[in-house]
Enzyme design. Structure first.
Site, PDB file in Angstrom:
ATOM      1  N   SER A 137      46.269  41.999  44.562  1.00 31.18           N
ATOM      2  CA  SER A 137      47.257  42.293  45.386  1.00 31.18           C
ATOM      3  C   SER A 137      48.885  42.603  44.861  1.00 31.18           C
ATOM      4  CB  SER A 137      47.283  41.326  46.486  1.00 31.18           C
ATOM      5  OG  SER A 137      46.520  41.661  47.523  1.00 31.18           O
ATOM      6  N   LYS A 140      50.382  45.765  44.931  1.00 36.33           N
ATOM      7  CA  LYS A 140      51.330  46.266  46.306  1.00 36.33           C
ATOM      8  C   LYS A 140      52.920  46.330  45.707  1.00 36.33           C
ATOM      9  CE  LYS A 140      48.572  44.287  50.051  1.00 36.33           C
ATOM     10  NZ  LYS A 140      47.335  43.392  49.407  1.00 36.33           N
ATOM     11  N   SER A 317      50.960  40.211  52.638  1.00 31.92           N
ATOM     12  CA  SER A 317      49.806  40.615  51.600  1.00 31.92           C
ATOM     13  C   SER A 317      49.149  41.511  52.643  1.00 31.92           C
ATOM     14  CB  SER A 317      48.906  39.953  50.724  1.00 31.92           C
ATOM     15  OG  SER A 317      48.277  40.287  49.908  1.00 31.92           O
TER      16      SER A 317
END
Length: 479
Positions: A137, A140, A317
């Protein structure tokens, strides 16, 4: 909240200069058919192919600090006399602390690190910084920077209702708003509202003397496969241009939960119900239909500004917002808003900012795809770019990062009596065998540092997270 924690939290934001300026609501104009990519031949089946089950690599040799340098593409933005000077021996001090921590076997078989001074671009510590690794993640951060650069922090995504091609037909047109909700009171704050859109549509129809309609829905803005390559997964809904409440069947706003199989159809059916509640008879079942090119909207609702979407995505997230922002980056570039089109658009946008993206991949916006490949050097470069006063539009990529010990996915990490609580902000990344952490920290001298740590092959995920937290805390507390 204890006084010391409150002070640390304020210091972690104020010293770094991370206050987000107010955003302005974009005004609604005529529906721009040029922004809609009509596609009737959608994929017959959803792709279920995922990435590798695990990441392997050669054992990492004892990490060593690099010689001090300046990260390419990141440089001073103020006269030398106005910039904070790099502390003499700063990289040596960090090397002495970070080297042994990075060598912890709990971090796995492959490890990479990068720490830089965001004001000067000076490299303070790095180990295998160019190694292309699965970021989970932390990708991102790249999605955030690309979307902010492409769209601007004030941009809002529109969901509209237009007249249809036939008499008595209206079409609900999805623009890809990930904040769209069918609830009377949004549990996640401001955003696009189907309730408000239904009220405005009913008012417009009644004013025109219409009380009976058929409803079509247009979700053609996003072509190609709608299911993420990992397949059916509680962490993400099918990616469509018309989805309310992220396809969640309950009142949850984050975290894993089984999602709807047909979010576009469900959203249209919910909208039909809202119209009926407001005195408009909707005949038949909603069906997919193209909105006529150039049609003027009867009503429209708008998303949370991109700045707010970015902040929510990073803090919690949020995979659904991440994929929407990647595709909106493609829409802004005039490219197909598919997984493939988004990958190219994000890559091109980051390259246009002067970042070296050669050899890296942004196969999705969320980091669920193991085909994503970035380096710690790229991650710290992205963070430094967001901190650059010459790019204020990118600042939400920093303000959205969770605060250690306080918010989002870092609420329980580096918390309690940790000296780093409130002094660092970071994006977490977790897949089976992959653990990562990238963000910013204010060091004892007041400098804003960017750091990134990528690891793979850890046998114990929680132990790897603790190792990463120690590394981040050392960045924040080493003089």
């Amino acid at each position: 909240m204890p006084l010391v924690k409150t002070w640390q939290l304020i210091a972690g934001s104020a010293v770094a200069g991370l206050a987000l300026s107010a955003v302005t609501v974009a005004s609604a104009g005529p529906w721009d058919s040029g922004q809609r990519k009509a596609e009737r031949d959608r994929a017959a089946s959803w792709s279920r192919a995922g990435g590798a089950d695990h990441v392997t690599g050669a054992a990492l040799p004892e990490p060593a600090a690099s010689a001090p340098g300046v990260l390419p593409g990141i440089g001073p933005s103020a006269p030398a006399g106005d910039r904070p000077a790099a502390a003499p021996g700063g990289s040596e001090a960090l090397a002495g602390v970070l080297g042994p921590l990075l060598a912890d076997r709990a971090l796995g078989t492959v490890r990479s690190a990068s720490v830089i001074d965001t004001a000067t671009g000076r490299v303070l510590y790095e180990s295998a910084p160019g190694e292309a690794m699965t970021p989970a993640s932390t990708v991102k951060i790249a999605t955030a920077v690309a979307a902010l650069a492409a769209l601007g922090p004030e941009h809002r995504i529109r969901t509209a209702v237009t007249p249809g091609a036939g008499p008595g037909q209206i079409v609900l047109v999805g623009g890809g708003d990930p904040s769209l909700t069918a609830k009377k009171k949004s549990p996640a704050g401001s955003g696009g509202s189907l309730v408000a859109l239904a009220a405005d549509t009913a008012q417009a129809l009644k004013a025109a003397g219409t009380d009976t309609v058929t409803l079509g829905y247009d979700d053609f803005l996003y072509p190609g496969a709608v299911r993420h390559p990992i397949g059916r997964n509680d962490n993400i809904a099918p990616v469509t241009a018309l989805t309310a409440d992220e396809g969640r069947p309950d009142d949850s706003v984050s975290g894993p939960v089984e999602r709807a199989d047909d979010p576009s159809g469900d959203t249209a059916r919910a909208f039909a119900g809202l119209l009926r509640e407001r005195g408009i008879k909707v005949t038949g079942e909603p069906a997919r239909a193209n909105a006529p090119a150039g049609a003027q909207p009867l009503a429209a609702t708008h998303s949370t500004p991109v700045a707010g979407l970015v902040e929510r995505m990073l803090t919690h997230s949020d995979n659904d917002i991440a994929e929407a922002l990647a595709r909106q980056t493609a829409v802004a570039a005039g490219a197909p808003a598919s997984f493939e089109g988004a990958e190219k658009a994000v890559t091109d946008k980051l390259a246009s900012l002067g970042l070296d993206v050669n050899g890296y991949r942004f196969a999705d916006g969320s980091g669920l795809n193991r085909a994503d490949k970035v380096s710690t050097r790229l991650l710290t470069g992205l963070l430094a770019k967001a901190a650059d006063p010459r790019h204020p539009e990118l600042r939400p990529a920093l303000t959205g990062l969770p605060v250690a010990g306080f918010t989002g996915t870092l609420r329980s990490r580096n918390a309690g009596t940790s000296p780093a609580a409130g002094l660092l902000r970071a994006k977490t990344g977790t897949l089976t065998g992959v653990n990562s952490l990238a963000g910013t920290a204010v060091d004892p001298s007041g400098r804003l540092l960017a750091f990134a740590f990528l690891t793979a092959g850890a046998p114990d995920g929680p132990a790897a997270e603790k190792g990463l937290d120690k590394l981040a805390a050392a960045v924040a507390t080493t003089p």
